[in-house]
Design a protein around this motif. Structure first.
Motif, mmCIF file in Angstrom:
data_model
loop_
_atom_site.group_PDB
_atom_site.id
_atom_site.type_symbol
_atom_site.label_atom_id
_atom_site.label_comp_id
_atom_site.label_asym_id
_atom_site.label_seq_id
_atom_site.Cartn_x
_atom_site.Cartn_y
_atom_site.Cartn_z
ATOM 1 N N VAL A 37 -0.817 5.569 1.612
ATOM 2 C CA VAL A 37 -1.157 6.398 0.448
ATOM 3 C C VAL A 37 -0.339 7.680 0.547
ATOM 4 O O VAL A 37 -0.365 8.368 1.576
ATOM 5 N N ALA A 92 0.319 4.473 -3.849
ATOM 6 C CA ALA A 92 -0.126 3.541 -2.807
ATOM 7 C C ALA A 92 0.884 2.400 -2.718
ATOM 8 O O ALA A 92 1.305 1.872 -3.746
ATOM 9 N N ARG A 103 -4.166 -5.440 -1.957
ATOM 10 C CA ARG A 103 -4.706 -6.421 -0.994
ATOM 11 C C ARG A 103 -4.932 -7.774 -1.661
ATOM 12 O O ARG A 103 -4.600 -8.816 -1.091
ATOM 13 N N LYS A 153 -5.315 0.220 -4.033
ATOM 14 C CA LYS A 153 -5.385 -0.420 -2.709
ATOM 15 C C LYS A 153 -6.046 -1.799 -2.819
ATOM 16 O O LYS A 153 -5.588 -2.770 -2.199
ATOM 17 N N ILE A 179 -1.904 -0.169 3.982
ATOM 18 C CA ILE A 179 -1.447 0.397 2.715
ATOM 19 C C ILE A 179 -1.268 1.892 2.914
ATOM 20 O O ILE A 179 -2.187 2.590 3.354
#
Length: 202
Positions: free
Chosen positions: A107, A80, A131, A127, A105
């Motif tokens: 992946v 990620a 953030r 993730k 994001i």
């Protein structure tokens, strides 16, 4: 320091009094702005700490809940990664601050059959951590902007409190003394003139 160039007149006295009233009206507004900026800066500092702690906790929780991460045969590098962050703006006491609106994001594709099912949980934790780190960085940017704004407001407050208001008050006192002296001198001169005329008439 008294301004030697200030005219010693009634019109100048009126102008100086108006200026003093204006400075005194403006000073509370500056102080309120400083307090608002300080409160926002303190809030941003708390947010930085909270986001960083939450990001670290997310990664730690992932490691504790998923001991399989120790298996070197399962590649998780680049699983990620942040691709973009969309920012908005917020106005606080006339200062424009960045606000995080959204993050993207990416992946890396992984097959459900080629990697264990728990990789999904790892992706979710990564993730969340990404953030939170972005939010902490935005909060740090807000602190930098707020620090600069507070410096400017403090300088202006000091200008009013320590220079403009005291100087204007001194100018007013100087003009009042001069006008008072001039008025008394005029009264004395008028009395002397009247007495002289009376003596001449006698």
């Amino acid at each position: 320091m008294i301004d030697a160039h200030v005219p010693l007149s009634k019109s100048e006295l009126t102008r100086q009094k108006d200026s003093l009233a204006s400075y005194r009206r403006y000073l509370p507004a500056l102080d309120l702005k400083r307090q608002q900026l300080m409160a926002e800066r303190n809030k941003a500092r708390v947010e930085v700490r909270q986001h960083e702690e939450a990001a670290a906790a997310a990664i730690e929780a992932a490691g504790a809940a998923l001991p399989m991460l120790a298996d070197d045969r399962i590649g998780l590098d680049g699983l990620a990664r942040l691709t973009s962050a969309r920012l908005g703006t917020q106005n606080v006491a006339g200062v424009t601050l960045p606000v995080l609106e959204d993050v993207e994001i990416e992946v890396a594709p992984y097959g459900l059959l080629t990697r264990p099912h728990w990789v999904d949980a790892v992706v979710a934790e990564l993730k969340a951590a990404i953030r939170l780190r972005v939010e902490a960085e935005i909060a740090r940017r807000r602190i930098t902007i707020l620090d600069k704004a507070m410096t400017r407001v403090t300088q202006r407050t000091n200008l009013f409190e320590k220079i403009l208001i005291p100087q204007t008050e001194r100018n007013i006192r100087r003009i009042l003394v001069y006008l008072g002296d001039a008025e008394r001198a005029g009264v004395v001169a008028a009395k002397l003139s009247k007495r002289k005329r009376a003596l001449e008439a006698a």
